[in-house]
Design a protein around this motif. Sequence first.
Motif, PDB file in Angstrom:
ATOM      1  N   THR A 167       0.827  -1.208   0.000  1.00 50.23           N
ATOM      2  CA  THR A 167       0.000   0.000   0.000  1.00 50.23           C
ATOM      3  C   THR A 167       0.857   1.253   0.000  1.00 50.23           C
ATOM      4  N   TYR A 168       1.874   1.277   0.859  1.00 49.93           N
ATOM      5  CA  TYR A 168       2.745   2.453   0.933  1.00 49.93           C
ATOM      6  C   TYR A 168       3.558   2.624  -0.347  1.00 49.93           C
ATOM      7  N   LEU A 169       3.964   1.509  -0.970  1.00 48.57           N
ATOM      8  CA  LEU A 169       4.698   1.612  -2.234  1.00 48.57           C
ATOM      9  C   LEU A 169       3.809   2.204  -3.323  1.00 48.57           C
ATOM     10  N   LEU A 170       2.564   1.756  -3.358  1.00 44.88           N
ATOM     11  CA  LEU A 170       1.625   2.287  -4.355  1.00 44.88           C
ATOM     12  C   LEU A 170       1.376   3.773  -4.126  1.00 44.88           C
ATOM     13  N   LEU A 171       1.177   4.154  -2.852  1.00 43.42           N
ATOM     14  CA  LEU A 171       0.970   5.569  -2.544  1.00 43.42           C
ATOM     15  C   LEU A 171       2.205   6.393  -2.888  1.00 43.42           C
ATOM     16  N   GLY A 172       3.391   5.812  -2.661  1.00 41.86           N
ATOM     17  CA  GLY A 172       4.617   6.520  -3.020  1.00 41.86           C
ATOM     18  C   GLY A 172       4.740   6.754  -4.514  1.00 41.86           C
ATOM     19  N   VAL A 173       4.393   5.735  -5.302  1.00 38.70           N
ATOM     20  CA  VAL A 173       4.439   5.874  -6.764  1.00 38.70           C
ATOM     21  C   VAL A 173       3.445   6.933  -7.228  1.00 38.70           C
ATOM     22  N   LEU A 174       2.230   6.908  -6.658  1.00 44.38           N
ATOM     23  CA  LEU A 174       1.236   7.917  -7.025  1.00 44.38           C
ATOM     24  C   LEU A 174       1.692   9.317  -6.618  1.00 44.38           C
ATOM     25  N   GLY A 175       2.334   9.409  -5.435  1.00 45.71           N
ATOM     26  CA  GLY A 175       2.832  10.703  -4.979  1.00 45.71           C
ATOM     27  C   GLY A 175       3.881  11.267  -5.923  1.00 45.71           C
ATOM     28  N   VAL A 176       4.812  10.411  -6.347  1.00 44.51           N
ATOM     29  CA  VAL A 176       5.848  10.856  -7.286  1.00 44.51           C
ATOM     30  C   VAL A 176       5.227  11.251  -8.621  1.00 44.51           C
ATOM     31  N   PHE A 177       4.226  10.473  -9.068  1.00 38.27           N
ATOM     32  CA  PHE A 177       3.562  10.750 -10.346  1.00 38.27           C
ATOM     33  C   PHE A 177       2.923  12.135 -10.347  1.00 38.27           C
ATOM     34  N   PHE A 178       2.253  12.493  -9.241  1.00 39.88           N
ATOM     35  CA  PHE A 178       1.574  13.788  -9.190  1.00 39.88           C
ATOM     36  C   PHE A 178       2.523  14.925  -8.793  1.00 39.88           C
ATOM     37  N   ALA A 179       3.643  14.602  -8.151  1.00 40.00           N
ATOM     38  CA  ALA A 179       4.577  15.644  -7.727  1.00 40.00           C
ATOM     39  C   ALA A 179       5.526  16.070  -8.844  1.00 40.00           C
ATOM     40  N   LEU A 180       5.766  15.204  -9.801  1.00 42.42           N
ATOM     41  CA  LEU A 180       6.722  15.525 -10.862  1.00 42.42           C
ATOM     42  C   LEU A 180       6.338  16.770 -11.659  1.00 42.42           C
ATOM     43  N   PRO A 181       5.086  16.933 -12.092  1.00 42.22           N
ATOM     44  CA  PRO A 181       4.748  18.171 -12.819  1.00 42.22           C
ATOM     45  C   PRO A 181       4.971  19.426 -11.985  1.00 42.22           C
ATOM     46  N   PHE A 182       4.637  19.341 -10.687  1.00 42.36           N
ATOM     47  CA  PHE A 182       4.854  20.496  -9.822  1.00 42.36           C
ATOM     48  C   PHE A 182       6.345  20.788  -9.666  1.00 42.36           C
ATOM     49  N   ALA A 183       7.164  19.720  -9.540  1.00 44.65           N
ATOM     50  CA  ALA A 183       8.617  19.910  -9.417  1.00 44.65           C
ATOM     51  C   ALA A 183       9.194  20.517 -10.693  1.00 44.65           C
ATOM     52  N   TRP A 184       8.705  20.068 -11.842  1.00 42.59           N
ATOM     53  CA  TRP A 184       9.182  20.637 -13.110  1.00 42.59           C
ATOM     54  C   TRP A 184       8.765  22.098 -13.240  1.00 42.59           C
ATOM     55  N   LEU A 185       7.563  22.415 -12.795  1.00 41.01           N
ATOM     56  CA  LEU A 185       7.102  23.806 -12.829  1.00 41.01           C
ATOM     57  C   LEU A 185       7.974  24.682 -11.936  1.00 41.01           C
ATOM     58  N   LEU A 186       8.330  24.163 -10.762  1.00 41.86           N
ATOM     59  CA  LEU A 186       9.213  24.908  -9.863  1.00 41.86           C
ATOM     60  C   LEU A 186      10.589  25.098 -10.482  1.00 41.86           C
ATOM     61  N   SER A 187      11.063  24.079 -11.197  1.00 40.85           N
ATOM     62  CA  SER A 187      12.360  24.186 -11.867  1.00 40.85           C
ATOM     63  C   SER A 187      12.339  25.296 -12.903  1.00 40.85           C
ATOM     64  N   LEU A 188      11.260  25.393 -13.661  1.00 44.14           N
ATOM     65  CA  LEU A 188      11.149  26.470 -14.642  1.00 44.14           C
ATOM     66  C   LEU A 188      11.042  27.837 -13.983  1.00 44.14           C
ATOM     67  N   ALA A 189      10.356  27.897 -12.835  1.00 44.67           N
ATOM     68  CA  ALA A 189      10.105  29.181 -12.186  1.00 44.67           C
ATOM     69  C   ALA A 189      11.369  29.835 -11.654  1.00 44.67           C
ATOM     70  N   VAL A 190      12.405  29.052 -11.362  1.00 43.77           N
ATOM     71  CA  VAL A 190      13.633  29.627 -10.790  1.00 43.77           C
ATOM     72  C   VAL A 190      14.755  29.691 -11.823  1.00 43.77           C
TER      73      VAL A 190
END
Length: 287
Positions: free
Chosen positions: A21-44
């Motif tokens: 369960t935690y592995l699945l939640l971790g994969v989903l977390g990374v999946f949804f966090a990647l676009p936000f991380a890329w957006l932050l990378s562009l912003a700086v």
Amino acid sequence: MSGLRMSRLRMTGDRWGDVATYLLLGVLGVFFALPFAWLLSLAVRTPAEVYLGAARFIPQAPTLDNFALILSDPAFLTYLWNGLKLSAAGATLAVLLAIPAAYAASRLDFKGKNAILVGILAVQMISPLVILVPLYRWMVALDLLNRDLSVIAVYGALGMPLAVWLLKVTFDAIPKDLEEAAAIDGASRLTTLLRITLPLARPGIASAFILAMVTNWSQFLIPFILLERDGDWPISVAIFNFAGSTSASTTQVLAAACIVAVLPAVAVFVALQRMIVSALVVGAVKG
């Protein structure tokens, strides 16, 4: 011995189930966090580093100049204020409408109550796209187009169903004995609601308000259709045109604007998630 072995096997199975369960939640977390991380990378990034694209995820010379640029723009601050104003007012209306309905559903027995509650919840599943055309014509007929009141009223109507269910669960968890004691002392039902029940229901009320406000903050179609003047738009609508209204209409500026627009809702939800979850499950714990 066989019983002990079965118990150990069951515990081992439960443990591996938790790990999966935690592995699945971790994969989903990374999946949804990647676009936000890329957006932050562009912003700086600096303008020169934007053209590197995916070749460099972490900028070599990160800068906060893009955030300084948008936060110094009066138009962007106006959009933020519009979004905050409309979202808060719509959430307040939703909670005010939901309180009497939720209290009646929790404390009164009447014919068709369950059907009414299911109907209220079914309204939550209706997409705003379904009602936009008749809603637009109705607002034109009422002369409410291009008015904050029209958006606030729709926000309140859309947020009320979830608020009714959340507040009903909250009211169910409050002992009826307190209200009965107040009634014996001569307090009316309205007095009991205002002075006893609502103060005890503050966590649930706050949770309903926060959920409604976060939902309103991300609304796009409703304010886009009902508000035609640029100066009346909330940030959810204006963000698409903001890059062209700045002196440096570039990708990194738009990315910084998106970060600032998204961050308040994310920060509020993360900071208050425990209170929201506790309000959602309080009825189940009581049962």
